[in-house]
Design a protein around this motif. Structure first.
Motif, PDB file in Angstrom:
ATOM      1  N   PHE A 115       2.707  -8.440  12.753  1.00 19.51           N
ATOM      2  CA  PHE A 115       3.309  -7.316  13.461  1.00 19.51           C
ATOM      3  C   PHE A 115       4.170  -6.519  12.481  1.00 19.51           C
ATOM      4  CE2 PHE A 115       2.025 -10.255  16.652  1.00 19.51           C
ATOM      5  CZ  PHE A 115       1.704  -9.491  17.767  1.00 19.51           C
ATOM      6  N   TYR A 116       3.731  -5.299  12.206  1.00 20.29           N
ATOM      7  CA  TYR A 116       4.410  -4.423  11.255  1.00 20.29           C
ATOM      8  C   TYR A 116       5.464  -3.613  12.010  1.00 20.29           C
ATOM      9  CZ  TYR A 116       0.593  -5.349   7.948  1.00 20.29           C
ATOM     10  OH  TYR A 116      -0.303  -5.944   7.100  1.00 20.29           O
ATOM     11  N   HIS A 117       6.727  -3.864  11.701  1.00 20.17           N
ATOM     12  CA  HIS A 117       7.829  -3.148  12.332  1.00 20.17           C
ATOM     13  C   HIS A 117       8.261  -2.022  11.404  1.00 20.17           C
ATOM     14  CE1 HIS A 117       7.777  -7.129  14.168  1.00 20.17           C
ATOM     15  NE2 HIS A 117       8.514  -6.661  15.164  1.00 20.17           N
ATOM     16  N   ALA A 118       8.045  -0.780  11.847  1.00 16.92           N
ATOM     17  CA  ALA A 118       8.374   0.381  11.020  1.00 16.92           C
ATOM     18  C   ALA A 118       9.573   1.103  11.624  1.00 16.92           C
ATOM     19  CB  ALA A 118       7.178   1.324  10.951  1.00 16.92           C
ATOM     20  N   LYS A 119      10.720   0.940  10.984  1.00 19.86           N
ATOM     21  CA  LYS A 119      11.935   1.609  11.456  1.00 19.86           C
ATOM     22  C   LYS A 119      12.110   2.890  10.640  1.00 19.86           C
ATOM     23  CE  LYS A 119      15.972   2.121  13.471  1.00 19.86           C
ATOM     24  NZ  LYS A 119      16.176   3.523  13.095  1.00 19.86           N
ATOM     25  N   GLY A 120      11.585   3.990  11.147  1.00 19.14           N
ATOM     26  CA  GLY A 120      11.645   5.215  10.368  1.00 19.14           C
ATOM     27  C   GLY A 120      10.697   5.151   9.191  1.00 19.14           C
ATOM     28  N   ALA A 121       9.447   4.789   9.441  1.00 19.81           N
ATOM     29  CA  ALA A 121       8.412   4.789   8.409  1.00 19.81           C
ATOM     30  C   ALA A 121       7.109   5.240   9.064  1.00 19.81           C
ATOM     31  CB  ALA A 121       8.249   3.405   7.785  1.00 19.81           C
ATOM     32  N   THR A 122       6.354   6.087   8.371  1.00 13.40           N
ATOM     33  CA  THR A 122       5.165   6.720   8.928  1.00 13.40           C
ATOM     34  C   THR A 122       3.908   5.931   8.572  1.00 13.40           C
ATOM     35  OG1 THR A 122       6.187   8.901   8.736  1.00 13.40           O
ATOM     36  CG2 THR A 122       3.787   8.842   8.880  1.00 13.40           C
ATOM     37  N   PRO A 123       3.086   5.563   9.551  1.00 11.11           N
ATOM     38  CA  PRO A 123       1.858   4.826   9.242  1.00 11.11           C
ATOM     39  C   PRO A 123       0.846   5.711   8.519  1.00 11.11           C
ATOM     40  CG  PRO A 123       1.906   5.413  11.558  1.00 11.11           C
ATOM     41  CD  PRO A 123       3.248   5.790  10.996  1.00 11.11           C
ATOM     42  N   LEU A 124       0.346   5.242   7.387  1.00 11.96           N
ATOM     43  CA  LEU A 124      -0.703   5.944   6.660  1.00 11.96           C
ATOM     44  C   LEU A 124      -2.087   5.442   7.053  1.00 11.96           C
ATOM     45  CD1 LEU A 124       0.626   6.098   2.973  1.00 11.96           C
ATOM     46  CD2 LEU A 124       0.279   8.041   4.507  1.00 11.96           C
ATOM     47  N   ASP A 125      -2.192   4.137   7.245  1.00 10.76           N
ATOM     48  CA  ASP A 125      -3.486   3.499   7.477  1.00 10.76           C
ATOM     49  C   ASP A 125      -3.974   3.758   8.905  1.00 10.76           C
ATOM     50  OD1 ASP A 125      -5.643   1.635   7.786  1.00 10.76           O
ATOM     51  OD2 ASP A 125      -4.825   0.506   6.100  1.00 10.76           O
TER      52      ASP A 125
END
Length: 458
Positions: free
Chosen positions: A315-325
């Motif tokens: 589970f990828y938790h992105a806090k203020g990060a934009t998914p590229l994939d």
């Protein structure tokens, strides 16, 4: 041998919902002492999980270029080193727009962490699915678009009154009512009234033109409002119960819900419902603007940057990060969006997953100082500061009160962020939305009803 609750506690078990069922089974079947112990083994709590001795690996995709940034970067790295000792975590990354938020050990803005079989509500934050949507309106006058959008959007606290609410999708309401995390009257009421609202803080409605085509673009930035905040609050409460039982050494803000539990699966489903609602929240504003202008959209795409993305048991938790994939976005329709500040272009990017980026890019420019620090650092009137920093742009505040903590100087240097994106392989810029103007909430609390009332009393 008869068993009661007191005896179970003496045997080392914590009182739980299973007590009555277990006592009934043991007593009705008249189990022997050996049989009782064998039967109760299924209820024995698992051993507590300690913190990792060393932080799990995380990649640092940020460099300090002055003393202020040095302080910021050191703080972010220090916080990540504590955070990455959380026992569920296996990988992580820091983006060039990273900045600390909360106490040491809290995931920073611009942070990505990968957990195994666990969802950490504190790592997607209260503004679940904060996201950006772009609509290409073709060759339309940017001022006309901004004027029309201004008449439709809604910033500030609370939601819309009944007379201005957008029609709520019945299929989405059905999903909400079927989810135990969301099916309560408060949650449903907020979901209805907050649809078509943008909140405050750094959320915006931005109008600009494509550097490549010259077409007018409308970009909105906001999250799930009170609807998502209600889920976050409930999720943090459930995660805390698991933390106390499974890993009391873990920090409260890093508590998690195991995915292989009923709560974990329902929470994951709730997150997907919040995602659908937030996308609809963007769409109703864009569609209403198109309808009032009398034009058809030429293109539209969006991406979130405060969310949890699943790949297998990770589970990828992105806090203020934009998914590229693309694997992270089931409804991918175009490239990604990275806004910087109101006087800079919104970047349109594409990219691939690498070991350094884990499939993510920055979400914006980030901050090097708090709002209070920034406010104290500025000299002159707010009108003078606004004019100096946004020359030639049509900048509006929905509350009619300028918020200088959202002006360009409040954020990191946009050129630095772009250079580090290129240096660390965090996305390729394929177009830019050049700024014409934007709308933000502004300092809506300055003349809030309760403050006017207090001023009148004084």
């Amino acid at each position: 041998m008869k068993i009661n609750g007191k005896k179970l506690i003496e045997m080392g078990f914590k009182s739980g919902k299973w007590f009555p069922e277990a006592m009934e089974y043991i007593n009705s079947n008249e189990l022997t002492e050996v049989e009782i112990l064998e039967y109760l083994e299924q209820y024995r709590p698992a051993p507590q999980i300690p913190l990792l001795e060393k932080p799990a690996n995380f990649n640092i995709n940020i460099k300090a270029e002055n003393e202020l940034e040095e302080t910021n970067v050191n703080s972010v790295i220090g916080s990540m080193e504590v955070l990455m000792k959380t026992p569920t975590l296996v990988n992580g990354a820091i983006m060039p727009d990273a900045c600390p938020t909360g106490s040491t050990g809290t995931i920073p803005v611009g942070g990505v962490v990968v957990a195994k079989n666990a969802i950490h509500p504190g790592m997607h934050s209260a503004d679940i699915c904060c996201s950006v949507m772009l609509t290409d309106l073709g060759r339309v006058n940017p001022k006309e678009v901004l004027d029309v959008a201004h008449s439709i959007t809604h910033f500030g606290s609370g939601g819309r009154d009944r007379s201005t609410q957008f029609r709520f999708p019945m299929d989405l309401l059905t999903e909400i009512e079927a989810n135990p995390f969301l099916n309560n009257q408060k949650c449903i009421s907020v979901a209805r009234s907050h649809l078509g609202t943008q909140g405050d803080g750094n959320h915006f409605l931005f109008i600009g033109t494509s550097k490549k085509t010259g077409n007018t673009m409308m970009v909105t930035h906001h999250g799930s409002r009170g609807f998502g905040a209600n889920l976050y609050k409930r999720g943090m409460y459930i995660a805390e119960q698991f933390r106390k039982e499974l890993s009391p050494q873990s920090l409260k803000q890093n508590a998690w819900i195991p995915f292989d539990t009923e709560e974990g699966k329902n929470y994951w489903k709730a997150l997907q419902i919040i995602r659908k609602w937030t996308k609809k929240n963007h769409e109703v504003l864009h569609d209403a603007t198109l309808e009032k202008l009398g034009v058809e959209k030429e293109n539209r795409f969006w991406n979130e940057h405060n969310f949890v993305f699943k790949e297998g048991d990770l589970f990828y938790h992105a806090k203020g990060a934009t998914p590229l994939d693309p694997k992270f976005m089931p409804d991918i329709t175009g490239p990604r969006l990275i806004p910087l500040n109101m006087s800079e272009p919104v970047l349109i990017v594409k990219g691939k997953t690498t070991k350094r980026n884990l499939g993510f890019a920055p979400h914006g420019a980030g901050r090097n100082m708090s709002r209070t620090q920034h406010r104290k650092s500025k000299k002159g009137t707010v009108e003078e500061i606004l004019k100096e920093e946004t020359k030639g742009l049509d900048i509006r505040f929905f509350s009619n009160e300028i918020d200088i903590t959202e002006l360009p100087s409040a954020y990191k240097n946009a050129e630095t962020v772009r250079n580090q994106m290129e240096e660390f392989g965090l996305g390729e810029v394929i177009d830019e939305v050049l700024p014409y103007g934007c709308i933000m909430a502004g300092d809506w609390q300055k003349n809030a009803p309760w403050k006017i009332k207090n001023r009148n009393k004084r």
